[in-house]
Write a protein that holds these residues in place. Structure first.
Motif, PDB file in Angstrom:
ATOM      1  N   ASN A  88       0.823  -1.209   0.000  1.00 56.48           N
ATOM      2  CA  ASN A  88       0.000   0.000   0.000  1.00 56.48           C
ATOM      3  C   ASN A  88       0.855   1.257   0.000  1.00 56.48           C
ATOM      4  OD1 ASN A  88      -2.504  -1.272   0.097  1.00 56.48           O
ATOM      5  ND2 ASN A  88      -3.253   0.014   1.765  1.00 56.48           N
ATOM      6  N   ALA A  89       1.904   1.256   0.800  1.00 58.51           N
ATOM      7  CA  ALA A  89       2.702   2.454   1.013  1.00 58.51           C
ATOM      8  C   ALA A  89       3.733   2.690  -0.076  1.00 58.51           C
ATOM      9  CB  ALA A  89       3.406   2.362   2.364  1.00 58.51           C
ATOM     10  N   THR A  90       4.017   1.674  -0.888  1.00 56.18           N
ATOM     11  CA  THR A  90       5.156   1.795  -1.799  1.00 56.18           C
ATOM     12  C   THR A  90       4.815   1.652  -3.278  1.00 56.18           C
ATOM     13  OG1 THR A  90       5.628  -0.562  -1.494  1.00 56.18           O
ATOM     14  CG2 THR A  90       6.797   0.972  -0.067  1.00 56.18           C
ATOM     15  N   ALA A  91       3.677   1.067  -3.628  1.00 58.58           N
ATOM     16  CA  ALA A  91       3.381   0.789  -5.033  1.00 58.58           C
ATOM     17  C   ALA A  91       2.409   1.814  -5.611  1.00 58.58           C
ATOM     18  CB  ALA A  91       2.805  -0.619  -5.186  1.00 58.58           C
ATOM     19  N   SER A  92       2.798   2.392  -6.744  1.00 59.32           N
ATOM     20  CA  SER A  92       1.905   3.285  -7.485  1.00 59.32           C
ATOM     21  C   SER A  92       2.318   3.244  -8.945  1.00 59.32           C
ATOM     22  CB  SER A  92       1.970   4.718  -6.947  1.00 59.32           C
ATOM     23  OG  SER A  92       3.279   5.248  -7.126  1.00 59.32           O
ATOM     24  N   TYR A  93       1.388   3.654  -9.808  1.00 61.65           N
ATOM     25  CA  TYR A  93       1.674   3.681 -11.245  1.00 61.65           C
ATOM     26  C   TYR A  93       0.813   4.744 -11.901  1.00 61.65           C
ATOM     27  CZ  TYR A  93       1.837   2.311 -16.166  1.00 61.65           C
ATOM     28  OH  TYR A  93       1.979   2.323 -17.530  1.00 61.65           O
ATOM     29  N   ASN A  94       1.456   5.738 -12.495  1.00 60.81           N
ATOM     30  CA  ASN A  94       0.753   6.800 -13.228  1.00 60.81           C
ATOM     31  C   ASN A  94      -0.417   7.384 -12.442  1.00 60.81           C
ATOM     32  OD1 ASN A  94       2.513   6.534 -15.330  1.00 60.81           O
ATOM     33  ND2 ASN A  94       1.058   5.619 -16.759  1.00 60.81           N
ATOM     34  N   GLY A  95      -0.160   7.681 -11.167  1.00 62.56           N
ATOM     35  CA  GLY A  95      -1.182   8.292 -10.335  1.00 62.56           C
ATOM     36  C   GLY A  95      -2.159   7.309  -9.721  1.00 62.56           C
TER      37      GLY A  95
ATOM     38  N   PRO B 175      16.968  -9.893  12.850  1.00 55.25           N
ATOM     39  CA  PRO B 175      15.704  -9.412  13.404  1.00 55.25           C
ATOM     40  C   PRO B 175      14.629  -9.304  12.343  1.00 55.25           C
ATOM     41  CG  PRO B 175      17.562  -8.042  14.108  1.00 55.25           C
ATOM     42  CD  PRO B 175      18.066  -8.964  13.043  1.00 55.25           C
ATOM     43  N   THR B 176      13.390  -9.361  12.787  1.00 56.58           N
ATOM     44  CA  THR B 176      12.271  -9.216  11.876  1.00 56.58           C
ATOM     45  C   THR B 176      11.924  -7.758  11.698  1.00 56.58           C
ATOM     46  OG1 THR B 176      10.668  -9.352  13.668  1.00 56.58           O
ATOM     47  CG2 THR B 176      11.312 -11.417  12.627  1.00 56.58           C
ATOM     48  N   SER B 177      11.178  -7.471  10.647  1.00 55.68           N
ATOM     49  CA  SER B 177      10.647  -6.137  10.402  1.00 55.68           C
ATOM     50  C   SER B 177       9.135  -6.237  10.437  1.00 55.68           C
ATOM     51  CB  SER B 177      11.114  -5.625   9.041  1.00 55.68           C
ATOM     52  OG  SER B 177      10.518  -4.399   8.756  1.00 55.68           O
ATOM     53  N   THR B 178       8.501  -5.481  11.291  1.00 61.74           N
ATOM     54  CA  THR B 178       7.072  -5.641  11.524  1.00 61.74           C
ATOM     55  C   THR B 178       6.259  -4.775  10.580  1.00 61.74           C
ATOM     56  OG1 THR B 178       7.554  -6.033  13.854  1.00 61.74           O
ATOM     57  CG2 THR B 178       5.273  -5.475  13.285  1.00 61.74           C
ATOM     58  N   PRO B 179       5.178  -5.302   9.985  1.00 60.03           N
ATOM     59  CA  PRO B 179       4.315  -4.486   9.131  1.00 60.03           C
ATOM     60  C   PRO B 179       3.797  -3.264   9.861  1.00 60.03           C
ATOM     61  CG  PRO B 179       3.736  -6.803   8.990  1.00 60.03           C
ATOM     62  CD  PRO B 179       4.734  -6.676  10.096  1.00 60.03           C
ATOM     63  N   THR B 180       3.653  -2.163   9.134  1.00 60.40           N
ATOM     64  CA  THR B 180       3.119  -0.950   9.720  1.00 60.40           C
ATOM     65  C   THR B 180       1.604  -0.935   9.605  1.00 60.40           C
ATOM     66  OG1 THR B 180       3.376   0.179   7.605  1.00 60.40           O
ATOM     67  CG2 THR B 180       5.194   0.365   9.153  1.00 60.40           C
TER      68      THR B 180
END
Length: 611
Positions: A220-227, A555-560
């Protein structure tokens, strides 16, 4: 005088004899160079030739041992990036395959519903293992012989209990993961319940189950395409992940019933730098990538097939098409990089997806063109297009009616002495095979069919890549048994076995894998193992087999913006009771910007149920 290698005694052991054979030309050539040189001292010449022969034998013996010990790995959907579904295993002769039985000593117990294909990984510290994922967001590494857990992760995060339009319920990990052998990393997409629900792309150490630093990636936070922003609430991930030149690709569709403002998406993440995230999406709403195989590749470009779109105003906007993507993923928008039939709008209006089955890369030597990509649609047609120049709307296509709706599954392609085939399992209850002729242009001609209930994705075995081809399929949601058919004739080779070979809880689209003389198949709460009556030889490794590097526990990285799961993966002793690694405490993840929410409209009236 020492004799050349070809004259050594018959009493030598088989390994030495094999080594001599592999070295024969080199030994003979250098024998003559030493003996016939004319000027060398005879004693020195004999000694040097003896030392030379011993050195060559050592090298050749090492080669024999290396080949015998080569790892066998099934790292992705349908075994290869092309999604051909072919497994080379010398144990799978027709005679042996006819007597396949379930291995009752293989436990295989897991928790959750299974739509994904299992994987098979060798070369790590724990020995050969089966990787399985479930809709409960559980990940398992099972001992490939006993089926007992080596490690498990049940703390990825809660699945979404009820998805729009009534998805799988629960929905968690649906698509088949992919493994990068060089780094020892396992990649998968998980839908995690939260405010809002989110897709996360994970990387775990395949030997320990520990989350790789910097992961997971919040789509959600990182993927976009042409607006267009990625909105997890509207997107389903059912296709197999692909790993091509250091980028892991994940494809997305919508949910059953076509509700919500979903798009056909492909998201790419650099596995060495997960901050680098690329994306491509259909411009129109809809156009989902529904096939079980997800993203296919020829090793350079990626191929997906999209479904129906909405509210286009008669303008093509990415749906009903074969799409070629460059690394990233990047879509040029040029006619060379997409193909859609001239009746794409009619297919849209009838929900008759061109992309009922995921893309399959097909090579037909002697044909013109010879490098093709296959799409199978809900309209009952098979479409072959030149994958080097797709041709745009109405571009050149080689097609045939193949009798029946095709949706949600993966096809296979294989090359016997009789020709090149494609095969698939359709909604009409048949497994069908067609030949692709080596002509200019290529043609699609009927080969054989067999009645087979259910809707699974087939796979293929061959003893050497050139003979004894068997097309396998499971009667998922049908008779729940394995079935094997002669690849050239369709004759029944394996008819499902007896009472012990009956599976339960099989799900649509599921497909099996082959490794070390066994078939493994995933079903709800269980992985099944089937074995041949003969000993287990060493199969020819797949093209993806490379040395496994063991990653260290990190270490793990926890979803935001989601409920925080336990920071410690569930670890289970291996059958040998060796300890497993435990994840360390979870650090605070980097802040991410959550895109604007989008309302999800109600299901469209009259929208037919989707695969």
């Amino acid at each position: 005088m020492i004799a050349p290698a070809t004259a050594f005694h018959k009493t030598d052991d088989p390994v030495t004899f094999a080594a001599r054979l592999c070295c024969r030309k080199s030994l003979t050539k250098n024998w003559h160079a030493v003996v016939e040189g004319g000027r060398e001292n005879p004693v020195h010449g004999r000694m040097r030739s003896f030392i030379f022969i011993i050195a060559i034998l050592v090298v050749c013996l090492c080669g024999v041992v290396a080949r015998a010990g080569t790892a066998v790995n099934v790292t992705q959907e349908h075994n290869n990036p092309s999604r051909d579904g072919v497994y080379i295993d010398p144990a799978f002769t027709p005679e042996a395959a006819a007597n396949l039985t379930r291995d009752l000593n293989f436990d295989g117990t897991i928790s959750g519903n299974v739509y994904a294909q299992p994987l098979y990984i060798e070369g790590g510290a724990n020995g050969p293992m089966i990787i399985a994922v479930t809709e409960s967001n559980n990940v398992y590494a099972l001992n490939a012989t006993t089926g007992l857990p080596i490690w498990s992760r049940t703390d990825i995060g809660p699945p979404v209990a009820i998805t729009p339009c009534g998805g799988f319920n629960p929905t968690g990990i649906t698509g088949t993961p992919v493994v990068d052998l060089a780094s020892g990393s396992l990649f998968f997409d998980a839908l995690i319940d939260g405010s809002p629900n989110k897709h996360f792309i994970y990387s775990l150490n395949v030997d320990t189950g520990v989350t790789t630093p910097g992961w997971p990636v919040d789509v959600n936070a990182t993927a976009s395409y042409n607006g267009i922003d990625f909105v997890s609430l509207a997107q389903e991930e059912r296709g197999g992940l692909a790993l091509v030149n250091g980028i892991v690709y994940v494809s997305y569709s919508g949910y059953l019933g076509d509700c919500g403002n979903y798009h056909g998406w492909v998201v790419g993440v650099d596995i060495n730098n997960p901050l680098t995230v690329g994306g491509w999406a259909t411009t129109a709403i809809g156009g989902g990538i529904w096939g079980h195989g997800g993203v296919a590749s020829d090793g350079t470009n990626m191929f997906v097939v999209t479904g129906n779109t909405f509210n286009t105003g008669g303008n093509w906007m990415g749906g009903e098409a074969i799409i070629r993507l460059q690394a990233g993923p990047i879509f040029t928008g040029q006619p060379t990089d997409y193909w859609a039939p001239t009746n794409w709008l009619s297919l849209d209006n009838g929900d008759t997806d061109l992309g009922g089955v995921s893309a399959t890369v097909v090579d037909v030597p002697g044909a013109n063109p010879s490098q093709l990509v296959l799409a199978l649609g809900k309209d009952g047609n098979a479409y072959l297009v030149n994958r080097n120049n797709l041709g745009g709307i109405g571009g050149t296509v080689y097609q045939a009616n193949v009798m029946g709706i095709n949706r949600g599954t993966s096809a296979v392609t294989y090359h016997t002495s009789q020709g090149i085939y494609i095969a698939f399992h359709n909604d009409a209850g048949t497994i069908r095979a067609y030949k692709i002729t080596a002509t200019s242009p290529p043609q699609i001609t009927f080969a054989w069919s067999q009645n087979q209930t259910g809707r699974g994705s087939p796979w293929v075995t061959t003893t050497d890549g050139a003979s004894n081809f068997i097309v396998w399929v499971a009667g998922v949601a049908g008779d729940q048994r394995l079935h094997g058919y002669d690849g050239d004739t369709g004759a029944v080779i394996y008819a499902g076995g007896g009472a012990n070979e009956l599976m339960t809880g099989t799900r649509q689209w599921n497909t099996g894998i082959v490794a070390r003389g066994r078939i493994y198949f995933g079903a709800d709460n269980k992985i099944y193992a089937f074995k041949l009556p003969t000993g287990t030889p060493t199969p020819t490794p797949t093209a993806t087999a490379t040395p496994m590097a063991t990653a260290s526990a990190t270490p793990t990285s926890t979803p935001t913006s989601t409920p925080t799961p336990s920071s410690t993966p569930t670890t289970t002793p291996t059958p040998s009771s060796s300890p497993t690694a435990t994840a360390r405490s979870t650090p605070t993840p980097r802040p991410r910007v959550t895109p604007r929410p989008r309302p999800t409209p109600a299901p469209r009236p009259g929208a037919p149920a989707r695969g």
